[in-house]
Design a protein around this motif. Structure first.
Motif, short mmCIF file in Angstrom:
data_model
loop_
_atom_site.label_atom_id
_atom_site.label_comp_id
_atom_site.label_asym_id
_atom_site.label_seq_id
_atom_site.Cartn_x
_atom_site.Cartn_y
_atom_site.Cartn_z
N VAL A 78 0.82 -1.00 -0.11
CA VAL A 78 0.12 -0.10 0.01
C VAL A 78 0.87 1.41 -0.10
O VAL A 78 0.74 2.03 -0.56
CB VAL A 78 -0.99 0.01 1.16
N HIS A 79 1.76 1.29 0.84
CA HIS A 79 2.86 2.38 0.88
C HIS A 79 3.60 2.73 -0.42
O HIS A 79 3.61 3.73 -0.80
CB HIS A 79 3.80 2.39 2.08
N SER A 80 4.15 1.38 -0.83
CA SER A 80 4.97 1.74 -2.48
C SER A 80 4.13 2.26 -3.32
O SER A 80 4.52 3.15 -4.08
CB SER A 80 5.46 0.57 -2.61
N ILE A 81 2.73 1.79 -3.59
CA ILE A 81 1.82 2.37 -4.45
C ILE A 81 1.39 3.64 -4.18
O ILE A 81 1.47 4.67 -5.15
CB ILE A 81 0.48 1.43 -4.83
N LEU A 82 1.29 4.01 -3.03
CA LEU A 82 0.92 5.50 -2.70
C LEU A 82 2.03 6.41 -3.06
O LEU A 82 1.75 7.56 -3.47
CB LEU A 82 0.43 5.34 -1.10
N ILE A 83 3.15 5.97 -2.35
CA ILE A 83 4.22 6.80 -2.37
C ILE A 83 4.71 7.14 -3.90
O ILE A 83 5.36 8.54 -3.94
CB ILE A 83 5.27 6.38 -1.60
N ILE A 84 4.63 6.24 -4.53
CA ILE A 84 5.16 6.43 -6.07
C ILE A 84 4.10 7.52 -6.85
O ILE A 84 4.60 8.46 -7.36
CB ILE A 84 5.11 4.92 -6.84
N PHE A 85 2.94 7.45 -6.43
CA PHE A 85 1.99 8.46 -7.01
C PHE A 85 2.24 9.64 -6.59
O PHE A 85 2.32 10.60 -7.41
CB PHE A 85 0.32 7.83 -6.57
N LEU A 86 2.49 10.00 -5.22
CA LEU A 86 2.59 11.41 -4.79
C LEU A 86 3.85 11.97 -5.16
O LEU A 86 4.32 12.84 -5.65
CB LEU A 86 2.92 11.16 -3.02
N ALA A 87 5.33 10.74 -5.16
CA ALA A 87 6.36 11.37 -5.56
C ALA A 87 6.42 11.87 -7.01
O ALA A 87 6.91 12.76 -7.58
CB ALA A 87 7.47 10.35 -5.50
N ALA A 88 5.71 11.27 -8.00
CA ALA A 88 5.54 11.56 -9.32
C ALA A 88 4.95 13.07 -9.50
O ALA A 88 5.26 13.70 -10.36
CB ALA A 88 4.44 10.69 -10.06
N ARG A 89 4.11 13.36 -8.58
CA ARG A 89 3.41 14.75 -8.88
C ARG A 89 4.61 15.80 -8.39
O ARG A 89 4.52 16.99 -8.61
CB ARG A 89 2.39 14.82 -7.67
N CYS A 90 5.77 15.25 -7.46
CA CYS A 90 6.66 16.28 -6.90
C CYS A 90 7.78 16.26 -7.99
O CYS A 90 8.86 17.11 -7.63
CB CYS A 90 7.01 16.18 -5.63
N LEU A 91 8.00 15.61 -8.99
CA LEU A 91 9.10 15.15 -9.84
C LEU A 91 9.65 16.46 -10.43
O LEU A 91 10.79 16.63 -10.62
CB LEU A 91 8.97 14.04 -10.68
N SER A 92 8.83 17.33 -10.79
CA SER A 92 8.94 18.30 -11.60
C SER A 92 8.81 19.85 -11.05
O SER A 92 8.62 20.77 -11.76
CB SER A 92 8.23 18.40 -13.12
N LEU A 93 8.90 19.97 -9.84
CA LEU A 93 8.65 21.20 -8.96
C LEU A 93 9.82 22.09 -9.20
O LEU A 93 10.87 21.72 -9.07
CB LEU A 93 8.27 20.89 -7.63
N PRO A 94 9.61 23.18 -9.91
CA PRO A 94 10.60 23.99 -10.23
C PRO A 94 11.51 24.34 -8.86
O PRO A 94 12.63 24.75 -9.11
CB PRO A 94 9.96 25.33 -10.97
N SER A 95 10.72 25.05 -7.81
CA SER A 95 11.41 25.19 -6.54
C SER A 95 12.49 24.25 -6.27
O SER A 95 13.38 24.75 -5.48
CB SER A 95 10.37 25.73 -5.61
N LEU A 96 12.29 23.01 -6.21
CA LEU A 96 13.23 22.14 -5.88
C LEU A 96 14.53 22.01 -6.86
O LEU A 96 15.41 21.90 -6.40
CB LEU A 96 12.52 20.68 -5.82
N ASP A 107 3.90 20.72 -1.49
CA ASP A 107 3.49 19.26 -1.76
C ASP A 107 4.52 18.11 -1.38
O ASP A 107 4.24 17.13 -1.25
CB ASP A 107 3.52 19.17 -3.51
N VAL A 108 5.80 18.60 -1.54
CA VAL A 108 6.99 17.66 -1.32
C VAL A 108 6.94 17.44 0.20
O VAL A 108 7.41 16.34 0.91
CB VAL A 108 8.27 18.09 -1.66
N GLY A 109 6.63 18.48 1.03
CA GLY A 109 6.26 18.27 2.50
C GLY A 109 5.16 17.25 2.88
O GLY A 109 5.44 16.34 3.77
N PHE A 110 4.35 17.36 2.15
CA PHE A 110 3.07 16.20 2.40
C PHE A 110 3.63 15.07 2.03
O PHE A 110 3.41 13.67 2.62
CB PHE A 110 1.97 16.51 1.70
N LEU A 111 4.35 14.84 0.84
CA LEU A 111 4.95 13.37 0.24
C LEU A 111 5.93 12.90 1.34
O LEU A 111 5.86 11.80 1.84
CB LEU A 111 5.67 13.84 -0.94
N ILE A 112 6.91 13.78 1.99
CA ILE A 112 7.79 13.29 2.97
C ILE A 112 7.00 12.93 4.18
O ILE A 112 7.61 12.17 4.87
CB ILE A 112 8.88 14.24 2.99
N ALA A 113 6.08 13.74 4.53
CA ALA A 113 5.41 13.25 5.90
C ALA A 113 4.64 11.94 5.49
O ALA A 113 4.85 11.36 6.60
CB ALA A 113 4.16 14.53 6.02
#
Length: 275
Positions: A78-96, A107-113
């Motif tokens: 469950v974690h691996s499926i959820l975290i891949i989905f959330l990480a994909a949303r943060c992959l192209s964040l310009p600020s990072l 968004d990355v804060g929510f992912l890491i949390a």
């Protein structure tokens, strides 16, 4: 009422977060807590209830230790499926990308949390039901690395290293196929090929590339970072990369052994066999 509780959790976490120098974690303390509660619930309640109905033989007739290992795998899946989905949303964040050492985004804060809450559960589970020191080191390393990302520090790389969990999906599927009498089947062979490919590409190759870029970034800001951070992140990266290669060699050996001869048929195995 729920919102009030979440605010209280954040307020309680704020002084501790400030004292530890990871101020942004207080804004996500409630998410970390809820993530921990969620994966604990999946492990202790949801998985036993659902697995007992769907797999009355493989799960229902297994021993206590075997059922616990099954429930661990469900939570991990469950974690691996959820975290891949959330990480994909943060992959192209310009600020990072603009500041790979200290860049931040909510968004990355929510992912890491979510990941931090999971690794709190994972670390405790690895200690309580101890089977291998490698799993304990893995859990503690991930917990420290992702928890300290709230400083903020290198969340750009946190996003990318979470993609290692892609291989975990197929690893867990492979394990479940073993436990449901599909050992040596064509389905397990296909999944095994996908598992080996994703593990090698995502963890060994992609992981090595990201590790190189990570150390370049770490070196460029080493005079702006406290020594404990350099030790935890530098040492943690080396440890996790080493575990990836160690587990990869074990995985190759295990797969080769499983596909020698004919399938064994249905069997239930007591014991923890994480790769």
């Amino acid at each position: 009422m729920i919102q009030d509780v979440r605010l209280q959790i954040r307020e309680l976490a704020a002084p501790v977060a400030q004292k530890l120098g990871i101020g942004k974690i207080s804004n996500f303390a409630d998410v970390i807590f809820l993530s921990f509660v969620f994966f604990t619930t999946v492990h202790n309640s949801l998985s036993p209830a659902v697995s007992g109905v769907l797999f009355p033989v493989s799960y229902g007739k297994a021993g206590k230790r075997a059922r616990n290992n099954w429930d661990i795998r469900v939570a991990s899946l469950v974690h691996s499926i959820l975290i891949i989905f959330l990480a994909a949303r943060c992959l192209s964040l310009p600020s990072l990308d603009q500041n790979r050492a200290f860049g931040w985004h909510e968004d990355v804060g929510f992912l890491i949390a979510i990941a931090t809450g999971y690794f709190i559960w994972d670390t405790l589970e690895s200690i309580i039901h101890f089977s291998d020191i490698g799993f304990v080191f893995h859990g503690i390393s991930c917990l420290l690395i992702y928890g300290l990302s709230f400083t903020p520090f290198v969340p750009y790389y946190a996003v990318r290293f979470l993609f290692w969990e892609l291989s975990t999906i197929f690893l867990n599927i492979h394990w479940f196929l073993d436990k449901t009498g599909k050992t040596g089947s064509a389905l397990q062979l296909v999944n095994g090929i996908v598992l080996i490919t994703t593990f090698f590409c995502v963890r060994c190759i992609w992981g090595a590339m990201m590790s190189y870029e990570f150390f370049v970034t770490l070196n460029s800001v080493h005079d702006q970072v406290l020594t404990p951070y350099l030790i935890i992140y530098g040492g943690g990266n080396v440890l996790l990369q080493g575990l990836n290669w160690f587990w990869f060699t074990k995985m190759i050996a295990a797969l080769a052994k499983r596909f020698q001869g004919k399938p064994n048929g249905h069997k239930v195995v007591n014991g923890k066999t994480k790769i």
